[in-house]
Every structure is written in structure tokens, then in C-alpha cells.
Design a protein around this motif. Structure first.
Motif, PDB file in Angstrom:
ATOM      1  N   CYS A 191       0.825  -1.217   0.000  1.00  0.00           N
ATOM      2  CA  CYS A 191       0.000   0.000   0.000  1.00  0.00           C
ATOM      3  C   CYS A 191       0.855   1.261   0.000  1.00  0.00           C
ATOM      4  CB  CYS A 191      -0.911   0.006   1.219  1.00  0.00           C
ATOM      5  SG  CYS A 191      -2.100  -1.366   1.282  1.00  0.00           S
ATOM      6  N   TYR A 192       2.075   1.136   0.530  1.00  0.00           N
ATOM      7  CA  TYR A 192       2.946   2.314   0.636  1.00  0.00           C
ATOM      8  C   TYR A 192       4.058   2.326  -0.422  1.00  0.00           C
ATOM      9  CZ  TYR A 192       0.862   4.350   4.747  1.00  0.00           C
ATOM     10  OH  TYR A 192      -0.011   4.977   5.594  1.00  0.00           O
ATOM     11  N   LYS A 193       3.983   1.406  -1.334  1.00  0.00           N
ATOM     12  CA  LYS A 193       5.024   1.254  -2.353  1.00  0.00           C
ATOM     13  C   LYS A 193       5.290   2.532  -3.139  1.00  0.00           C
ATOM     14  CE  LYS A 193       6.177  -1.532  -6.427  1.00  0.00           C
ATOM     15  NZ  LYS A 193       5.715  -2.638  -7.314  1.00  0.00           N
ATOM     16  N   ASN A 194       4.240   3.265  -3.494  1.00  0.00           N
ATOM     17  CA  ASN A 194       4.386   4.458  -4.324  1.00  0.00           C
ATOM     18  C   ASN A 194       4.269   5.766  -3.546  1.00  0.00           C
ATOM     19  OD1 ASN A 194       4.672   2.945  -6.760  1.00  0.00           O
ATOM     20  ND2 ASN A 194       2.461   2.580  -6.742  1.00  0.00           N
ATOM     21  N   LYS A 195       4.336   5.667  -2.231  1.00  0.00           N
ATOM     22  CA  LYS A 195       4.290   6.867  -1.394  1.00  0.00           C
ATOM     23  C   LYS A 195       5.669   7.527  -1.346  1.00  0.00           C
ATOM     24  CE  LYS A 195       0.020   6.197   0.318  1.00  0.00           C
ATOM     25  NZ  LYS A 195      -1.097   7.160   0.261  1.00  0.00           N
ATOM     26  N   SER A 196       5.725   8.740  -0.809  1.00  0.00           N
ATOM     27  CA  SER A 196       6.994   9.445  -0.645  1.00  0.00           C
ATOM     28  C   SER A 196       7.831   8.772   0.438  1.00  0.00           C
ATOM     29  CB  SER A 196       6.741  10.897  -0.251  1.00  0.00           C
ATOM     30  OG  SER A 196       6.190  10.968   1.061  1.00  0.00           O
ATOM     31  N   PHE A 197       9.117   9.084   0.453  1.00  0.00           N
ATOM     32  CA  PHE A 197       9.980   8.509   1.487  1.00  0.00           C
ATOM     33  C   PHE A 197       9.472   8.873   2.869  1.00  0.00           C
ATOM     34  CE2 PHE A 197      13.405   8.732   4.571  1.00  0.00           C
ATOM     35  CZ  PHE A 197      13.975   7.476   4.449  1.00  0.00           C
ATOM     36  N   SER A 198       9.080  10.127   3.072  1.00  0.00           N
ATOM     37  CA  SER A 198       8.606  10.566   4.388  1.00  0.00           C
ATOM     38  C   SER A 198       7.387   9.776   4.828  1.00  0.00           C
ATOM     39  CB  SER A 198       8.279  12.061   4.360  1.00  0.00           C
ATOM     40  OG  SER A 198       9.467  12.826   4.244  1.00  0.00           O
ATOM     41  N   ASP A 199       6.458   9.527   3.905  1.00  0.00           N
ATOM     42  CA  ASP A 199       5.264   8.744   4.231  1.00  0.00           C
ATOM     43  C   ASP A 199       5.634   7.311   4.600  1.00  0.00           C
ATOM     44  OD1 ASP A 199       3.542  10.847   3.828  1.00  0.00           O
ATOM     45  OD2 ASP A 199       3.042  10.291   1.760  1.00  0.00           O
ATOM     46  N   ARG A 200       6.557   6.717   3.830  1.00  0.00           N
ATOM     47  CA  ARG A 200       6.981   5.343   4.112  1.00  0.00           C
ATOM     48  C   ARG A 200       7.705   5.264   5.456  1.00  0.00           C
ATOM     49  NH1 ARG A 200      10.634   4.503  -0.550  1.00  0.00           N
ATOM     50  NH2 ARG A 200       9.947   6.450  -1.458  1.00  0.00           N
ATOM     51  N   TYR A 201       8.547   6.252   5.707  1.00  0.00           N
ATOM     52  CA  TYR A 201       9.305   6.283   6.956  1.00  0.00           C
ATOM     53  C   TYR A 201       8.375   6.413   8.162  1.00  0.00           C
ATOM     54  CZ  TYR A 201      12.597   7.847  10.536  1.00  0.00           C
ATOM     55  OH  TYR A 201      13.326   7.968  11.694  1.00  0.00           O
ATOM     56  N   LEU A 202       7.434   7.330   8.073  1.00  0.00           N
ATOM     57  CA  LEU A 202       6.503   7.541   9.187  1.00  0.00           C
ATOM     58  C   LEU A 202       5.631   6.315   9.422  1.00  0.00           C
ATOM     59  CD1 LEU A 202       5.421  11.246   8.566  1.00  0.00           C
ATOM     60  CD2 LEU A 202       6.838  10.373  10.445  1.00  0.00           C
ATOM     61  N   ARG A 203       5.266   5.634   8.316  1.00  0.00           N
ATOM     62  CA  ARG A 203       4.474   4.422   8.462  1.00  0.00           C
ATOM     63  C   ARG A 203       5.273   3.321   9.165  1.00  0.00           C
ATOM     64  NH1 ARG A 203      -0.724   3.177   9.213  1.00  0.00           N
ATOM     65  NH2 ARG A 203      -1.326   1.186   8.252  1.00  0.00           N
ATOM     66  N   LEU A 204       6.543   3.179   8.785  1.00  0.00           N
ATOM     67  CA  LEU A 204       7.387   2.172   9.424  1.00  0.00           C
ATOM     68  C   LEU A 204       7.610   2.519  10.893  1.00  0.00           C
ATOM     69  CD1 LEU A 204       9.044  -0.395   9.173  1.00  0.00           C
ATOM     70  CD2 LEU A 204      10.988   0.990   8.420  1.00  0.00           C
ATOM     71  N   LYS A 205       7.738   3.787  11.175  1.00  0.00           N
ATOM     72  CA  LYS A 205       7.892   4.238  12.557  1.00  0.00           C
ATOM     73  C   LYS A 205       6.654   3.848  13.380  1.00  0.00           C
ATOM     74  CE  LYS A 205       9.643   8.400  14.843  1.00  0.00           C
ATOM     75  NZ  LYS A 205      10.069   9.795  14.602  1.00  0.00           N
TER      76      LYS A 205
END
Length: 222
Positions: free
Chosen positions: A22-36
Motif C-alpha cells: 500500500c505504501y510502495k508508491n508513497k513518498s519517502f517521508s510517508d513510508r518512513y513515518l508508516r514504518l515508525k
């Protein structure tokens, strides 16, 4: 951790796997915050508590972060309350783990084979480039888990990206991660601007940083 905690972690894994797509095409910041956010959920599932202390404010520039390495889940503890975005330098074996590998790719983790000189050189080049482009990196300079309270010797290669990119170095320390005992303690320490260490021999500076991290870790119990 008891058996019920492990069951909860296992149950989270399929959802974490699906969410990565679901986060494959998101920005780095979005992916990072999601992983956090996921790191917090996993820590909660393991019935663990992480106490984080920040020693100072940090500059806006990209930094190389050095942290001691005690246990398997250290990346979770280091990201959960990190004061700025970062990715990791890690061994290539982690990329082969189904869920870990998916999220490692999503945050652009730099992986390399420790047995390959060519891959080591490529890692160094890519790491310096990443820092120059403005993204911070976290590396475990011991090269492997200590699995105990004592730290292993820091490898001088860990700080070469900072010298090449002329970036700051930030130290941090973690404790009680090897036994997964509450609370897991994390402290973010000093920032060393490039101008402060540029004339110091790498072999000398890595020893200095190792001692700084030891002192930082010991301060967690003061």
C-alpha cells in the motif's frame, strides 16, 4: 518475551507485509513515518517499553548515526522516537527476509555483503551519495550484535561515508535490548560536525567515538 508476545508478533506480520504494498508508491517521508508507526505496534505486541532521551537539538543537515548493537530488534528501538528521518546500512541477508526485506527496500536501506570487497566499495560510494543528497544514515559500527552488555570493537569503515560526504556524525546508545528487558533504554548523544573531526585520523577518531558511545550507554543508568 513470553509465548503470547511471540504469537502477537507473528499475527502482525501478514498485515505488515500487505501494508508494504500500500505504501510502495508513497513518498519517502510517508513510508518512513508508516514504518515508525509499525515499530511502535511491534514493540507493544512484544510487551516492551522503550525509554528515549535526546541529549541536544540537531542540525538540519544529513548525518551519519553510530549506535551500538545488542539485539535483533535494535532497528525498531532506534526508529521509534528518532528525532529525524534516516535509513540504515545493513548486511544483505536482511534484505532476504520476507517482511523485513520489503520494508528495508521501502526506506532505501543500503545493503552489502560483508564478504565482498566490491560490494563494500559500492556500499561506501552509495552511502556517501545518500548523505550528500540530504538523507541521514544509521550504521551499527560493531558490525554484528554483541548479545550482551559489553560492546564489540567499532570498525573504522563505519565512519568512511561521513568523511567522504563531509557530514556530521551523531552517536547514540541502546541498552537492555539483548535481553529484551523493560525498559529498553535509548539515548541520542552528541553531534560531531565535520569541521571538528576532519583533521583527525580515522583510526583515532573511531576509537574516540567508541569510547563516547560507551560513556553514553553507561549514562543510561545514572
Amino acid at each position: 518475551m513470553n509465548w503470547f508476545s511471540w504469537v502477537k508478533v507473528v499475527c502482525v506480520m501478514p498485515v505488515l507485509w500487505v501494508d508494504s504494498f500500500c505504501y510502495k508508491n508513497k513518498s519517502f517521508s510517508d513510508r518512513y513515518l508508516r514504518l515508525k508507526w509499525w515499530a511502535k505496534q511491534l514493540i507493544r505486541a512484544m510487551d516492551l517499553r522503550v525509554e528515549v532521551k535526546l541529549s541536544q537539538p540537531y542540525s538540519a543537515a544529513a548525518k551519519l548515526i553510530l549506535c551500538n548493537h545488542q539485539g535483533t530488534f535494535d532497528p525498531l528501538y532506534t526508529i521509534v522516537e528518532a528525532p529525524f528521518e534516516h535509513t540504515y546500512i545493513s548486511k544483505v541477508e536482511n534484505m532476504k527476509l520476507p517482511v523485513v526485506g520489503r520494508w528495508a527496500k521501502l526506506i532505501d536501506m543500503i545493503a552489502f555483503d560483508r564478504e565482498s570487497v566490491l560490494q563494500g566499495a559500492a556500499m561506501l560510494k552509495r552511502s556517501a551519495k545518500t548523505l550528500k543528497e540530504g538523507r541521514s544514515l544509521l550504521v551499527f559500527p560493531e558490525g554484528t550484535r554483541s548479545r550482551g552488555n559489553q560492546m564489540n570493537e567499532f570498525k573504522v569503515g563505519a565512519i568512511l561515508p561521513a568523511y567522504l560526504a563531509k557530514s556530521s556524525i551523531v552517536i547514540m546508545a541502546i541498552d537492555q535490548a539483548y535481553q529484551r528487558k523493560n525498559p529498553i533504554r535509548v539515548i541520542w548523544g552528541k553531534e560531531f560536525p565535520y569541521e571538528d573531526y576532519r583533521h583527525i585520523e580515522k583510526e583515532v577518531f573511531i576509537k574516540q567515538l567508541e569510547e563516547e558511545v560507551k560513556e553514553l550507554k553507561n549514562s543510561l543508568f545514572i
